[in-house]
Design an enzyme around this catalytic site. Sequence first.
Site, PDB file in Angstrom:
ATOM      1  N   THR A 171     -15.160  10.507  -0.888  1.00 21.07           N
ATOM      2  CA  THR A 171     -13.742  10.849  -0.998  1.00 21.07           C
ATOM      3  C   THR A 171     -13.300  10.733  -2.456  1.00 21.07           C
ATOM      4  OG1 THR A 171     -13.257  10.063   1.237  1.00 21.07           O
ATOM      5  CG2 THR A 171     -11.394  10.264  -0.271  1.00 21.07           C
ATOM      6  N   PHE A 173     -10.125  10.479  -5.146  1.00 21.11           N
ATOM      7  CA  PHE A 173      -8.754   9.986  -5.191  1.00 21.11           C
ATOM      8  C   PHE A 173      -8.106  10.348  -6.525  1.00 21.11           C
ATOM      9  CE2 PHE A 173     -10.849   7.279  -2.152  1.00 21.11           C
ATOM     10  CZ  PHE A 173      -9.891   7.022  -1.182  1.00 21.11           C
TER      11      PHE A 173
END
Length: 281
Positions: A171, A173
């Site tokens: 992921t 960010f």
Amino acid sequence: MTSIAFQGQPGAYSDLACRKAFPTMTTLPCESFEAAIAAVHEGRAALAMLPPENSLAGRVPDMHALLPKSGLSIIAEKFLRVEHCLLAPPGASLATIKRIHSHPVALGQVRNLLRELGATPVVEYDTAGSAEIVAKLNDIGDAAVASSLAAELHGLQILRRNVEDEAHNTTRFYVMAKNPVVPAPGTPHLMTTFLFRVRNVPAALYKALGGFATNGVNMTKLESYMVNGTFTATQFLAEVEGHPEERKLRLALEELEFFSTEIKLLGTYPADPFRLAQRGD
């Protein structure tokens, strides 16, 4: 003020990402992305760490909708390798597990585990929440797929680490702040994120992007989405390498401006070491 806001419950992967990236800051859980953004505007947090995309699930639609009006600047990017853990109450073992609780996306990423254990998937609203539910149930037949941090916070044991089917689950960010923190021109390995809308003329997008090619600017992302629910107004989110004040990118943006009705810079920031490693720098 040493808090960093994220969306989710304590123990969520966003919480873990914040703690890894900013170990001296206190994490501030928020119910929504909007609440995390508001926490920065209201002074309850210095930063917000919000995910625009995941390597398996794709982009996070809510974040893209919020970016134009967030009023925050991107000052950094961070990547988190998502390592799903199988968590259960003390006394449980792989042989006792009958039900596995987690967010539907996480359950979709552990199909091999479900098949191996013959366990029934139980959909919950998020991964950290599933750990909390399993802790409250305190049944050796129930387990959760969540982070190692969730195990620590809810007193669960880790029966197995890295239970995800795909090893590249990562992921990304954005680290966002109220005020921009722009590195100096000439700083190596910079990224620039911006939004733009092209004029309603034939080949506008083709012409708008031509400046990046002719000026040798590498564009790493280009995504489109509708504006205000209409089918005629399209907004683009783009990311390129470089600093807006450096000649190549400055000329490319000038050409883009000629064919666009709006350009909004969201931030210029250092490329994360994970990105550099992926491209071999």
